[in-house]
Design an enzyme around this catalytic site. Structure first.
Site, mmCIF file in Angstrom:
data_model
loop_
_atom_site.group_PDB
_atom_site.id
_atom_site.type_symbol
_atom_site.label_atom_id
_atom_site.label_comp_id
_atom_site.label_asym_id
_atom_site.label_seq_id
_atom_site.Cartn_x
_atom_site.Cartn_y
_atom_site.Cartn_z
ATOM 1 N N GLY A 77 -91.933 -87.612 -36.007
ATOM 2 C CA GLY A 77 -92.152 -86.866 -34.775
ATOM 3 C C GLY A 77 -91.008 -87.012 -33.792
ATOM 4 C CG HIS A 78 -90.783 -83.971 -31.017
ATOM 5 N ND1 HIS A 78 -89.822 -83.178 -31.602
ATOM 6 C CD2 HIS A 78 -91.921 -83.245 -31.042
ATOM 7 C CE1 HIS A 78 -90.358 -82.021 -31.944
ATOM 8 N NE2 HIS A 78 -91.629 -82.038 -31.621
ATOM 9 C CG MET A 79 -91.740 -91.755 -29.022
ATOM 10 S SD MET A 79 -93.245 -92.484 -28.380
ATOM 11 C CE MET A 79 -92.972 -94.200 -28.820
ATOM 12 C CB ILE A 109 -86.381 -90.230 -28.640
ATOM 13 C CG1 ILE A 109 -86.460 -88.703 -28.559
ATOM 14 C CG2 ILE A 109 -85.689 -90.764 -27.394
ATOM 15 C CD1 ILE A 109 -87.406 -88.203 -27.485
ATOM 16 C CG HIS A 155 -85.235 -82.765 -31.717
ATOM 17 N ND1 HIS A 155 -85.077 -84.133 -31.745
ATOM 18 C CD2 HIS A 155 -86.571 -82.567 -31.851
ATOM 19 C CE1 HIS A 155 -86.247 -84.716 -31.875
ATOM 20 N NE2 HIS A 155 -87.177 -83.787 -31.938
#
Length: 854
Positions: free
Chosen positions: A517-519, A522, A613
């Site tokens: 996922g996105h988190m 990061i 993204h």
């Protein structure tokens, strides 16, 4: 005449079942395509991100390939959302085109580093060539050429040879790809069936002539005219023997002669698509249609003894010893755990043996020539005189310890090394790879780990490392401006909104979340140790409590654990001057960073997308809205596609099946036993729960009742009741539900995907309307909001309208929430009558959460 009368009296003609279902299925197919494109793009980005961090190695050709795959999947998402919405978003297309153009410009300037040969002698291979020859070959070449360590004679079969076989054999790959495209990762049976068919196709295909010539020429160059030579043909796939290990997923074949080389080559290449390999790639975000299979062909050592060596103790994190395990004969019984080995612990500091444990060794594996002239491994009894004798001398054990320590220093990461001792008592190294620290034993009963008993264990590592600090609980949507420096961020669920304070966190713990996922992206980008999917973290850990987060093996310990903090290891890095890494660093800013983190912000738009993204996040969020509106297409004109549900739910409820949701999709009427859609079954179970069902007339507050009647008489809330009296619809598949509910003077829409893939799962819920005054309707949605927040939803309230979401949780968590939503839909009937003061908002929320529905 009939059609003329219908037109005259304004009666709309019924839409045919086929055309109506085609419209629904088209949008649903687009939605599934978008979810898959999102997952594929996440996998590509995870691989590029891992390469930047040094966990994987790529040559320039692979960097270019993966960058273009990222562009393709992003374009796929943008075009699919246009199909779903029925309109082309020019600004979105422009954003994708602009970003893609910048990436292509960089790719065109850096086109070096490809290996054109089908085979290479090990003398020409080193660790920088992992993409060209695979991990196993790259490591063996590094041992031989850079460290001057003893390895068997042999050669590397490059990735290109396997790719040419799979991609250029006429008709082979299109058939493989069609089988892979039909695989459903949530259904293991589909993986097994596809694997079986693919293996048959690969084994039946001819090896291209140019590949065949290269294989035999390299065999002759490596082994000369030695007719007695037998080899091991082992997989050497991309990423294999890297930090993300593929150990055990692919095939190795022992005892290969020159005549058996071609059929063995095909068998090992076919193992790219074994059930275990396909399941592993699916789980870890890799593409199912991988063609990156190299092979390692090395002479088999006629081993007196063999085994493994670990540069650090694989279980006892406090130990300062290397571990040597060995048995008589071939080493397979050590590797697969079927034999009990001798074990030596050798001090890392002094090089002295601290402990030697000699096992009783009853069986050994040896190579023997068959009557037909072939070679096979045979399990035989160990001679009585050797059963209790150590398989290594002390000098050999110390030498192996020194070798594995040298490998750790060279790779700057703990190593797992396989070794053998030949008939001349010479040590030969068979392979080395990073130790699987993520899989360190969790055996709490092991004496050496008793004082390190974790508070929490079994989590998934999203970003590797170790961190320590006081716990700081962060709620959904909470302002992170004052997040304390060095604290351990604790989240109930992963959220890219955490980006605001991520750099100040020493580590992150999330009870649930998606590794692709996105988190997670990061966290890896910022290098913050992160553990996800570790149930009970929020309730177990207290704000201010100092903890050590072991994001190497997914554990959390109380207090400051120095033994773990000492494991802040240097990561294996791609060579700083390599053209591949230079290229990746130039294109990464256009692919990996995420700037669009808040869907409510004014900047959440295509115009502000500066990376793939960003586009991925924007389109993914927009897709939920598009599916949320699918029930708006349902009218009485297409009632012929719906089946009426006969049950005690107080709704005029019809079901439309998009595939796998009903036992008989064309039945005019269905009962509960006909419902196959998992999320719909959960909602209905909640609605039909005996505790929720009314026991006689509901209590009516007269002030609330008169207020509602007054609003109805004077036409209050026209918008909210505009759909009153219409049917309720459930649009279903096996894993999807769009439930449009008309209850009284309000409506609710529930949109949900509920499957095995956590990153795809979500619930979106919207509630609005009512016949009471604005104040009472507002109180009702605030009451519902309190309930949903307690259930873990993110809630947004505007006036009398509530929007809530719950996404990227395991299926069982979604099922529990869907059941509660079913109960809530029943309880909300006429609730606006009861909202006579502010106290009733808290009161009725508390009653619901306590299971009091009346």
């Amino acid at each position: 005449m009939a059609s003329l009368l219908k037109k005259l009296f304004g009666i709309a003609p019924r839409t045919g079942r086929a055309s109506a279902m085609n419209a629904f299925n088209k949008r649903y197919a687009s939605f599934k395509e978008l979810l898959q494109a999102n997952a594929d793009l996440a996998g590509v980005m995870a691989g590029l991100d891992a390469t930047l961090r040094g966990d994987r190695h790529m040559e320039t050709a692979e960097v270019r390939k993966q960058a273009r795959r990222a562009i393709f999947h992003c374009e796929r998402m943008a075009s699919t959302i246009s199909e779903m919405s029925g309109q082309c978003d020019i600004s979105l297309g422009s954003a994708v085109h602009s970003i893609a153009a910048r990436i292509e410009k960089e790719l065109g300037q850096h086109a070096r580093g490809d290996v054109a040969q089908f085979t290479l002698p090990l003398s020409e291979v080193d660790a920088s060539m992992a993409y060209s020859v695979g991990g196993k070959n790259a490591n063996l070449g590094e041992l031989r050429n850079m460290l001057d360590m003893p390895v068997p004679r042999g050669f590397a079969i490059t990735i290109r040879a396997g790719s040419v076989f799979l991609l250029r054999t006429p008709g082979l790959f299109p058939r493989l790809f069609a089988l892979l495209k039909a695989v459903d990762p949530d259904k293991p049976a589909s993986i097994t069936e596809a694997s079986k068919q693919i293996e048959a196709l690969v084994l039946a295909a001819p090896v291209p002539e140019e590949v065949e010539r290269a294989l035999f020429a390299e065999w002759d160059a490596a082994f000369g005219k030695d007719a007695d030579v037998v080899t091991a043909l082992r997989s050497s796939a991309i990423a294999e023997d890297g930090v993300q290990s593929f150990a055990g997923q692919y095939r190795s074949i022992l005892g290969i002669t020159r005549e058996e080389l071609l059929p063995a080559f095909k068998k090992v290449v076919a193992s790219l698509f074994s059930p275990r390999a396909l399941a592993y790639r699916s789980e870890h975000g890799y593409d199912l249609d991988a063609t990156g299979m190299g092979l390692c062909c090395v002479e088999m050592v006629r081993a007196k003894a063999a085994g493994v060596a670990f540069s650090r103790h694989p279980v006892d994190l406090r130990s300062n010893a290397t571990v040597i395990n060995g048995l008589w004969g071939l080493g397979e019984t050590v590797v697969d755990g079927s034999g009990t080995p001798d074990q030596w612990l050798v001090s890392r500091a002094t090089g002295k043996i601290t402990t030697a444990t000699i096992a009783k060794k009853n069986m050994r594996l040896r190579l023997e020539r068959t009557p037909e002239g072939g070679i096979e491994s045979v399990l035989e009894a160990v001679p009585d005189a050797l059963r209790d004798v150590p398989c290594l001398s002390d000098a050999q054990a110390r030498k192996l310890a020194a070798m594995v320590m040298e490998l750790e220093r060279h790779y700057q990461y703990p190593q797992d090394m396989e070794w053998a001792v030949d008939e001349d008592d010479q040590i030969v190294l068979l392979q080395t790879r990073p130790m699987g620290l993520d899989n360190a034993s969790e055996e709490h009963s092991a004496p050496a780990l008793r004082h390190l008993r974790p508070l929490l264990s079994g989590g998934d590592v999203a970003a590797r490392g170790v961190g320590c600090g006081p716990v700081a609980l962060v709620g959904e949507g909470e302002d992170m401006t004052h997040f304390p420096e060095g604290a351990v961020m604790l989240l109930a669920h992963s959220s890219p909104n955490a980006m605001g304070a991520m750099r100040r966190a020493s580590a992150i713990i999330a009870e649930t979340g998606s590794l692709t996922g996105h988190m997670a992206s990061i966290c890896r980008e910022f290098g913050v140790p992160t553990v996800m999917n570790i149930p009970g973290a929020v309730s177990m850990l207290s704000p201010g409590q100092v903890v050590t987060v072991d994001a190497l093996s997914g554990r959390v310990f109380d207090g400051e654990v120095q033994e773990l903090l000492a494991l802040r290891l240097a990561r294996p890095q791609t060579r700083p001057g390599s053209p591949a890494l230079a290229l990746l660093r130039r294109i990464a800013p256009y692919i990996l960073p995420l700037h669009l983190v808040d869907p409510q912000a004014e900047t959440f738009s295509p115009r502000h997308c500066t990376s793939l993204h960003d586009v991925m996040r924007y389109v993914h969020e927009l897709s939920y809205s598009q599916m949320f509106q699918i029930s708006d297409n349902v009218t009485d004109t297409c009632a012929g596609v719906a089946s009426k549900l006969n049950c005690s739910v107080p709704l005029d409820l019809y079901v439309i099946d998009l595939g796998g949701g009903l036992r008989n999709p064309e039945a005019r009427q269905v009962v509960l036993a006909d419902i196959l859609c998992m999320p719909f079954k959960c909602v209905l179970e909640g609605m039909l729960n005996p505790a929720v069902q009314a026991r006689g007339p509901r209590p009516v507050n007269m002030r609330g009742f008169l207020s509602v009647m007054g609003q109805s008489v004077i036409g209050g809330n026209q918008e909210g009741c505009s759909r009153f009296g219409q049917r309720s619809y459930a649009i279903v598949s096996d894993r999807y539900l769009n439930f449009s509910s008309r209850v009284g003077y309000h409506y609710a829409i529930l949109d949900c995907w509920c499957g095995e893939t956590l990153s795809k799962n979500y619930i979106r819920f919207e509630f609005a309307g009512g016949a009471a005054a604005n104040v009472q309707r507002n109180r009702r949605v605030r009451c519902i909001g309190l309930i949903l927040k307690e259930l873990g939803f993110t809630v947004e309230i505007t006036g009398d309208r509530l929007r809530a979401r719950y996404q990227k949780y395991p299926r069982h968590e979604l099922c529990a929430r869907l059941d509660q939503l079913g109960r809530l839909l029943i309880m909300t009937r006429q609730m606006d009558m009861l909202m006579v003061d502010e106290a009733s908002v808290q009161s009725y929320a508390a009653k619901f959460l306590n299971g009091e529905y009346h």
